[in-house]
Design a protein around this motif. Structure first.
Motif, PDB file in Angstrom:
ATOM      1  N   UNK A 176       0.819  -1.209   0.000  1.00 35.04           N
ATOM      2  CA  UNK A 176       0.000   0.000   0.000  1.00 35.04           C
ATOM      3  C   UNK A 176       0.855   1.261   0.000  1.00 35.04           C
ATOM      4  N   UNK A 177       2.129   1.120   0.369  1.00 38.75           N
ATOM      5  CA  UNK A 177       3.027   2.268   0.334  1.00 38.75           C
ATOM      6  C   UNK A 177       2.955   3.153   1.558  1.00 38.75           C
TER       7      UNK A 177
ATOM      8  N   UNK B 185      -3.881   3.550   0.938  1.00 37.13           N
ATOM      9  CA  UNK B 185      -4.412   2.450   0.136  1.00 37.13           C
ATOM     10  C   UNK B 185      -4.159   2.733  -1.326  1.00 37.13           C
ATOM     11  N   UNK B 186      -4.226   1.680  -2.133  1.00 38.52           N
ATOM     12  CA  UNK B 186      -4.008   1.830  -3.564  1.00 38.52           C
ATOM     13  C   UNK B 186      -5.313   1.616  -4.327  1.00 38.52           C
ATOM     14  N   UNK B 187      -5.416   2.129  -5.548  1.00 37.58           N
ATOM     15  CA  UNK B 187      -6.667   2.060  -6.309  1.00 37.58           C
ATOM     16  C   UNK B 187      -6.878   0.721  -7.003  1.00 37.58           C
ATOM     17  N   UNK B 188      -6.965  -0.338  -6.196  1.00 35.57           N
ATOM     18  CA  UNK B 188      -7.321  -1.647  -6.751  1.00 35.57           C
ATOM     19  C   UNK B 188      -8.237  -2.348  -5.761  1.00 35.57           C
ATOM     20  N   UNK B 189      -8.974  -3.338  -6.251  1.00 33.20           N
ATOM     21  CA  UNK B 189     -10.002  -3.980  -5.433  1.00 33.20           C
ATOM     22  C   UNK B 189      -9.433  -4.594  -4.165  1.00 33.20           C
ATOM     23  N   UNK B 190      -8.271  -5.270  -4.261  1.00 31.97           N
ATOM     24  CA  UNK B 190      -7.696  -5.941  -3.093  1.00 31.97           C
ATOM     25  C   UNK B 190      -7.334  -4.935  -2.007  1.00 31.97           C
ATOM     26  N   UNK B 191      -6.725  -3.823  -2.383  1.00 32.86           N
ATOM     27  CA  UNK B 191      -6.309  -2.824  -1.408  1.00 32.86           C
ATOM     28  C   UNK B 191      -7.512  -2.126  -0.774  1.00 32.86           C
ATOM     29  N   UNK B 192      -8.517  -1.811  -1.576  1.00 29.79           N
ATOM     30  CA  UNK B 192      -9.712  -1.143  -1.054  1.00 29.79           C
ATOM     31  C   UNK B 192     -10.459  -2.062  -0.087  1.00 29.79           C
TER      32      UNK B 192
ATOM     33  N   UNK C  61      -5.640   8.035   2.502  1.00 29.33           N
ATOM     34  CA  UNK C  61      -4.917   8.628   1.378  1.00 29.33           C
ATOM     35  C   UNK C  61      -4.854   7.611   0.244  1.00 29.33           C
ATOM     36  N   UNK C  62      -5.242   8.024  -0.942  1.00 30.97           N
ATOM     37  CA  UNK C  62      -5.201   7.147  -2.110  1.00 30.97           C
ATOM     38  C   UNK C  62      -3.828   7.298  -2.770  1.00 30.97           C
TER      39      UNK C  62
ATOM     40  N   UNK D 266      -0.291  10.834  -7.330  1.00 28.23           N
ATOM     41  CA  UNK D 266      -0.191  10.257  -8.666  1.00 28.23           C
ATOM     42  C   UNK D 266       0.657   8.979  -8.693  1.00 28.23           C
ATOM     43  N   UNK D 267       0.288   8.055  -9.544  1.00 26.21           N
ATOM     44  CA  UNK D 267       1.202   6.978  -9.913  1.00 26.21           C
ATOM     45  C   UNK D 267       2.337   7.629 -10.689  1.00 26.21           C
TER      46      UNK D 267
END
Length: 270
Positions: free
Chosen positions: A33-34, A130-137, A159-160, A195-196
């Protein structure tokens, strides 16, 4: 006139001397998730804003900890950007005693049951990365639920991290905030989005944050914007008391009760 100026300067010094220390814990609910790099970049950005910043590192002393990424081996030594890094084992029970008027960021490590450490429980704010993917959400929602039952949490920020753009980040922030309010009675407030950015990997190879190594990159600009917002967050008393809850759900039950809104293709991808 000189006496008036001197009196004003003395009053300003007294005001600054009593500025409370802001303590923020940052955590991630799944690997990748960073949260650690988010903590480091936010710390570097806050130094850029003129703040005295201490980063308390609760992660294991391996290649993924803030100290290891900044290549700091001695506890209490500052990184090149001016952020002091202190392992949690060297920190006092109250992080506010370690800084006067500055900012303490805690790179929080959750225990095996998804609970905060006693140190992180003393934070003024908890921010989940969290990251913008289903698993992270999905992991973020399940983690919020565990924290709610374990600590009686009523509010936190999120924070996304590494979003493709404002539209994607905004959709996630809106869905998660609405879901938390509807199903958990928890106030979930967006802390911003980043941003990515391919510069993340380049900065890591240099042993620096993207804020330090590539200050003009999109991600660095985002972190500086979030840092400026952090300094404007309203002060509020910590509400986490760390009390166990006899009715806390186990991990499998929590995962099964994630609302469908967070599994929908639009919400998961956004």
């Amino acid at each position: 006139m000189s006496k008036l100026v001197a009196d004003q300067a003395d009053g300003l010094r007294r005001l600054l001397a009593h500025t409370p220390t802001r303590v923020i814990a940052i955590a991630g609910m799944s690997r990748g998730d960073g949260a650690t790099t988010t903590t480091m970049n936010l710390a570097a950005a806050l130094v850029h804003q003129g703040k005295d910043v201490l980063l308390i590192d609760e992660q294991d002393s391996d290649h993924a900890s803030a100290g290891a990424l900044w290549r700091i081996d001695v506890p209490g030594v500052a990184a090149e950007c001016g952020v002091e890094v202190l392992p949690a084992s060297h920190a006092s029970a109250d992080p506010r005693t370690l800084r006067h008027g500055g900012v303490v960021l805690i790179d929080a490590a959750l225990d095996d049951e998804g609970r905060l450490s006693p140190l992180a429980q003393r934070a003024d704010e908890l921010v989940l990365a969290l990251q913008p993917n289903a698993a992270s959400i999905t992991a973020a929602y399940a983690g919020i639920k565990r924290l709610h039952y374990a600590h009686g949490l009523r509010q936190l920020r999120f924070l996304v991290n590494r979003a493709s753009g404002a539209g994607e980040a905004q959709k996630i922030m809106t869905n998660l905030a609405n879901t938390g309010s509807r199903y958990l009675a928890v106030s979930l407030e967006p802390a911003g989005w980043v941003h990515a950015d391919a510069h993340h990997a380049d900065a890591r190879r240099l042993g620096l944050t993207v804020v330090e190594a590539f200050p003009a990159s999109p991600a660095a600009v985002d972190f500086r914007r979030i840092a400026a917002d952090v300094l404007r967050w309203p002060w509020r008393a910590p509400e986490r008391v760390g009390r166990p809850n006899d009715h806390a759900m186990n991990d499998s039950r929590i995962a099964m009760t994630v609302p469908r809104a967070l599994h929908a293709p639009g919400a998961a991808a956004a």
